[in-house]
Design an enzyme around this catalytic site. Structure first.
Site, PDB file in Angstrom:
ATOM      1  N   HIS A  63       0.878  -1.842  -0.077  1.00  0.00           N
ATOM      2  CA  HIS A  63       0.025   0.013  -0.337  1.00  0.00           C
ATOM      3  C   HIS A  63       1.057   0.847   0.396  1.00  0.00           C
ATOM      4  O   HIS A  63       1.915   1.792   0.749  1.00  0.00           O
ATOM      5  CB  HIS A  63      -0.479   0.650   0.794  1.00  0.00           C
ATOM      6  CG  HIS A  63      -1.911  -1.325   1.157  1.00  0.00           C
ATOM      7  ND1 HIS A  63      -1.370  -2.446   1.895  1.00  0.00           N
ATOM      8  CD2 HIS A  63      -3.242  -1.624   1.031  1.00  0.00           C
ATOM      9  CE1 HIS A  63      -1.813  -3.527   2.060  1.00  0.00           C
ATOM     10  NE2 HIS A  63      -3.247  -2.826   1.541  1.00  0.00           N
TER      11      HIS A  63
ATOM     12  N   SER B 105      -6.268   1.659  -1.065  1.00  0.00           N
ATOM     13  CA  SER B 105      -5.715   0.960  -2.580  1.00  0.00           C
ATOM     14  C   SER B 105      -6.523   0.990  -3.663  1.00  0.00           C
ATOM     15  O   SER B 105      -7.537   1.202  -3.601  1.00  0.00           O
ATOM     16  CB  SER B 105      -5.739  -0.466  -2.273  1.00  0.00           C
ATOM     17  OG  SER B 105      -7.034  -0.701  -2.108  1.00  0.00           O
TER      18      SER B 105
ATOM     19  N   ASN C 229     -16.587  -2.201   6.803  1.00  0.00           N
ATOM     20  CA  ASN C 229     -16.998  -1.066   8.033  1.00  0.00           C
ATOM     21  C   ASN C 229     -17.734   0.311   7.355  1.00  0.00           C
ATOM     22  O   ASN C 229     -17.691   0.092   6.493  1.00  0.00           O
ATOM     23  CB  ASN C 229     -15.319  -0.690   9.202  1.00  0.00           C
ATOM     24  CG  ASN C 229     -14.904   0.545   8.130  1.00  0.00           C
ATOM     25  OD1 ASN C 229     -14.173  -0.820   7.613  1.00  0.00           O
ATOM     26  ND2 ASN C 229     -14.507   1.339   8.465  1.00  0.00           N
TER      27      ASN C 229
HETATM   28  N1  HPA Z   1     -11.091   3.642   5.092  1.00  0.00           N
HETATM   29  C1  HPA Z   1     -10.929   4.040   4.699  1.00  0.00           C
HETATM   30  N2  HPA Z   1      -9.659   2.412   4.634  1.00  0.00           N
HETATM   31  C2  HPA Z   1     -10.702   1.673   4.281  1.00  0.00           C
HETATM   32  C3  HPA Z   1     -11.490   1.491   5.877  1.00  0.00           C
HETATM   33  C4  HPA Z   1     -12.084   2.763   6.529  1.00  0.00           C
HETATM   34  O1  HPA Z   1     -12.808   3.305   6.668  1.00  0.00           O
HETATM   35  N3  HPA Z   1     -12.121   0.479   5.852  1.00  0.00           N
HETATM   36  C5  HPA Z   1     -10.966  -0.089   5.264  1.00  0.00           C
HETATM   37  N4  HPA Z   1      -9.823   0.111   4.886  1.00  0.00           N
END
Ligand code: HPA
Length: 274
Positions: A84, A213, A236
């Site tokens: 990343h 990413s 999430n």
């Molecule tokens: N933000 C940015 N990248 C992420 C998130 C997020 O809430 N969840 C998983 N990768």
């Protein structure tokens, strides 16, 4: 450090010396928690990233190897883990594997990621097909001398995410009773999550999911004429959507929960690709 084109050539030479005449046509960039799909590849040849000059990820759960072989009757090259931008790699480095895929014969790249849900109708565990993106990072992997052997100086991104592939993935998801959204993904550099104000701004801009990413790889793939399919796992709700803090543990947990249906879908898609 040698120039990027020399590094690409050196990687290709090393990989070819291991795989002989095997020519993959489908590239898979397996994000968080999806690495186990690579374990299903038949007659696998595994090559550690550090042996072929690929950037090595420091994130837990990223195996850091290429796996080449057959999946659903198709010749694939899978990245079991990816690096990343937030780890400190340049975008040029992050997209090196995509360029290598192109030189090995790949025509279609499937890019997966974990993302936060910006669209309030989403739920953790949902999947989303990327139909466009916003690059919020201020960086572009194609900055610098153009690699003319791959593509044009000013590549068009109007159809960055292939419409036919989006349609195919949507149909398969429906057939598998796998709830699926479609929307705009925003690339945020990370590693801090976004602020609630940023997430609200992104929603106003038409963003449905945000992650760290995929966009660099998609740009490099389109630059070199490959088709791209991008799929996010909404791990999430993005910051501020719920009145609670974000926690990386939730990302890991959701990836694990979704793993089976995500892998089933990916296998279905791969099986249908020409
Ligand atoms: N933000 C940015 N990248 C992420 C998130 C997020 O809430 N969840 C998983 N990768």
């Amino acid at each position: 450090m040698p120039e990027i084109s020399e590094r690409i050539d050196a990687s290709v030479v090393k990989i070819k010396s291991t795989i002989g005449s095997f020519e993959p046509t489908i590239g898979l960039i397996l994000g968080s928690g999806l690495g186990n799909l690579a374990e299903e590849i038949i007659s696998p040849v595994k090559i550690k990233y550090k042996e072929i000059g690929f950037p090595v990820s420091t994130v837990e759960g990223h195996a850091g190897q290429l796996v080449l072989g057959e999946l659903q009757g198709k010749k694939v090259i899978a990245m079991q883990g990816r690096s990343h931008f937030y780890e400190g790699h340049s975008l040029e480095e992050i997209t090196l594997p995509v360029r290598v895929m192109k030189m090995l014969g790949v025509k279609t790249v499937i890019i997966t990621n974990a993302a936060g849900g910006v669209n309030k109708a989403f739920k953790p565990g949902d999947l989303m097909l990327l139909n466009d993106h916003i690059n919020f990072s201020g960086h572009n992997p194609l900055r610098g001398k153009n690699l003319d052997e791959f593509g044009a100086r000013f590549p068009d991104l109007t159809y960055c995410y292939d419409k036919e592939l989006i349609k195919l993935a949507g149909v398969l998801a429906k057939a598998q009773n796998c709830p699926m959204h479609e929307g705009v993904y925003c690339f945020s550099s990370g590693p801090s999550y976004e602020t609630p104000a940023e997430v609200n701004a992104l929603r106003m801009l038409g963003v449905s999911a945000v992650g760290m990413s995929t966009v660099p790889e998609a740009i490099a793939a389109v630059h070199s004429g490959m088709k791209v399919l991008g799929i996010s796992c909404i791990t999430n709700m993005a910051a501020g959507v719920l009145d609670q803090k974000l926690d990386h543990a939730e990302v890991i947990e959701t990836c694990a929960r979704v793993n089976e249906k995500f892998i089933k879908l990916l296998k279905g898609i791969i099986g249908e690709l020409s």
